[in-house]
Motif scaffolding. Structure first.
Motif, short mmCIF file in Angstrom:
data_model
loop_
_atom_site.label_atom_id
_atom_site.label_comp_id
_atom_site.label_asym_id
_atom_site.label_seq_id
_atom_site.Cartn_x
_atom_site.Cartn_y
_atom_site.Cartn_z
N HIS A 187 1.51 -1.22 0.07
CA HIS A 187 0.03 0.12 0.02
C HIS A 187 0.78 1.18 -0.21
O HIS A 187 0.41 2.12 0.47
N THR A 188 2.19 1.08 -0.47
CA THR A 188 3.20 2.74 -0.61
C THR A 188 2.35 2.88 -1.84
O THR A 188 3.11 3.75 -2.28
N PHE A 189 1.68 2.36 -2.73
CA PHE A 189 1.40 2.40 -4.40
C PHE A 189 -0.06 2.15 -4.32
O PHE A 189 -0.60 1.50 -3.57
N LEU A 231 -2.94 5.55 -1.56
CA LEU A 231 -3.00 4.82 -0.13
C LEU A 231 -2.09 5.51 0.85
O LEU A 231 -2.06 5.59 1.75
N ASP A 232 -1.03 5.91 -0.04
CA ASP A 232 0.36 6.69 0.68
C ASP A 232 0.27 8.50 0.16
O ASP A 232 0.85 8.27 -1.11
N LEU A 233 0.09 8.48 0.91
CA LEU A 233 -0.01 10.51 0.87
C LEU A 233 0.90 10.80 0.94
O LEU A 233 1.44 12.16 0.12
N THR A 234 2.40 9.99 1.81
CA THR A 234 4.38 11.22 0.76
C THR A 234 4.66 10.83 -0.57
O THR A 234 4.75 11.73 -1.08
N THR A 235 4.14 9.27 -0.98
CA THR A 235 5.14 8.99 -2.15
C THR A 235 3.99 8.13 -3.10
O THR A 235 4.15 6.83 -2.95
N PRO A 236 2.69 8.78 -3.52
CA PRO A 236 1.81 7.74 -3.52
C PRO A 236 2.08 6.80 -4.91
O PRO A 236 1.38 5.79 -5.22
N ASP A 237 3.16 6.65 -5.48
CA ASP A 237 3.47 6.07 -6.73
C ASP A 237 5.20 5.69 -6.97
O ASP A 237 5.73 5.00 -7.39
N VAL A 238 5.50 5.75 -5.60
CA VAL A 238 6.85 4.97 -5.43
C VAL A 238 6.20 3.97 -4.88
O VAL A 238 6.13 4.39 -3.81
N PHE A 239 7.58 3.03 -4.60
CA PHE A 239 7.37 1.95 -4.26
C PHE A 239 8.57 1.86 -2.78
O PHE A 239 9.92 1.66 -3.26
N ASP A 240 8.48 2.97 -1.80
CA ASP A 240 9.54 2.88 -0.59
C ASP A 240 8.97 2.66 1.22
O ASP A 240 7.96 1.89 0.48
N ASN A 241 9.30 3.09 1.90
CA ASN A 241 8.65 2.34 2.99
C ASN A 241 8.21 3.17 3.71
O ASN A 241 7.82 3.24 4.92
CA CA Z 1 5.06 5.41 -1.64
#
Ligand code: CA
Ligand code: HEM
Ligand code: CA
Length: 318
Positions: A170-172, A221-231
């Protein structure tokens, strides 16, 4: 299930991963969300009758599709891209690559294209000739509590670390208001919002999902980096900015072992990536059909007809 091998298509379709990657890369130009949608298809496939492509089957005289089960209906997406991949593979290596394997490869390529880890995908899955609507209705839901989510994961051989690591997907991607609006206005009949929802984020979400508004509107789902796969998914949870109740529970269930795992993944993205890869491989190994079981579907949306052998080759002729 040690029968899956990373080298499965090395002689029969050596470019399979490149072909899949190329089509996803093209699709991403028009739809930044498509990688997220594709990995979710692999998850929803594997949790129902194993990773056998059952999710991809359309309704027919004999098939009650999983697509129309509540967790998938008007939610699971990316089927057109799966068909595009299948078409390209039928040209490059006819009747060779299963639809179940396409989902596994697409999941890996999507993560890698979004900046996440890459890994060698175990392959050799074959496609089912059946679907299981009833089991699809029981896929993990966003308002389920942690014990229930743990149970659904353990039922398919996945442990609590797998649950936390895989939730990191759900990081993206996006989610519709209807999947989290229970938290915004009247949480569990309290007349108040979910207390484990950051108040600033709450206001934002209320703006996106007004009471009695369109519940199919989507947000990141991730308000910080919506399209990046990160932590960032995990650091969001620590400041009460998880979108789904099932996300926030991983950090806000005081005393649960999931809290320490969230803390670890927040502090160390490398540890998250390493765990994520292990858990994806485990998930991809959920009861696959191998050997001569099932078939190599020629069209991911339907079972081969009687003129197609279990090897996927067409035996009919004039
Ligand atoms: Ca992300
Ligand atoms: C822990 C249990 C899980 C629950 C309750 C859950 C629930 C959900 C829900 C409700 C959505 C939004 C659907 C919509 O609004 O249409 C969603 C989206 C998504 N899920 Fe999960 N999920 C879970 C686990 C996973 C796992 C294991 C993966 C993959 C490894 C995953 C990957 C995704 C992705 C990438 C999206 C965004 C899809 C898109 O944008 O099209 N989820 N999930
Ligand atoms: Ca399946």
């Amino acid at each position: 299930h040690g029968q899956l091998r990373t080298t499965f298509y090395d002689t029969t379709c050596p470019k399979v991963s490149k072909i899949v990657r190329g089509i996803i890369k093209e699709a991403l130009k028009k739809d930044a969300r498509i990688g997220a949608s594709l990995i979710r298809l692999h998850f929803h496939d594997c949790f129902v009758n194993g990773c056998d492509g059952s999710l991809l089957l359309n309704n027919s005289a004999t098939i009650e599709s999983e697509k129309e089960a509540l967790p998938n209906n008007n939610s699971a997406r990316g089927f057109g891209v799966v068909d595009d991949i299948k078409t390209a593979l039928e040209t490059a290596c006819p009747a060779t690559v299963s639809c179940a394997d396409i989902l596994a490869i697409a999941a890996e390529e999507s993560v890698s294209l979004a900046g996440g880890p890459s890994w060698k995908v175990s392959l050799g899955r074959r496609d089912s000739t059946t679907a299981n609507r009833t089991a699809a209705e029981l896929l993990p839901g966003p308002t389920e509590d942690l014990p229930s989510l743990k149970k659904k994961f353990s039922n398919v051989g996945l442990d609590t670390t797998d649950l936390v690591a895989l939730s990191g997907a759900h990081t993206f991607g996006r989610a519709q208001c209807r999947t989290f609006n229970n938290r915004l206005y009247n949480f569990s009949g309290s007349g108040n919002p979910d207390p484990t929802l950051n108040t600033t984020y709450l206001s934002t979400l209320k703006g996106i999902c007004p009471q009695n508004g369109d519940t199919t509107v989507v947000t990141n789902l991730d308000l910080t980096t919506p399209d990046v796969f990160d932590n960032k998914y995990f650091s969001n949870l620590k400041v009460l900015k998880g979108l789904l109740q099932s996300d926030q529970k991983l950090f806000s269930t005081t005393g649960d072992e999931t809290v320490a795992i969230v803390n670890k993944f927040t502090a160390n993205q490398t540890a998250f990536f390493a765990s994520f890869v292990v858990s994806m491989i485990k998930m991809g190994n959920i009861s696959p059909l191998t050997g001569t079981a099932g078939e190599i579907r020629l069209n991911c949306g339907k079972v081969n007809d009687d003129c197609t052998g279990s090897d996927g080759l067409l035996y009919s002729s004039t």
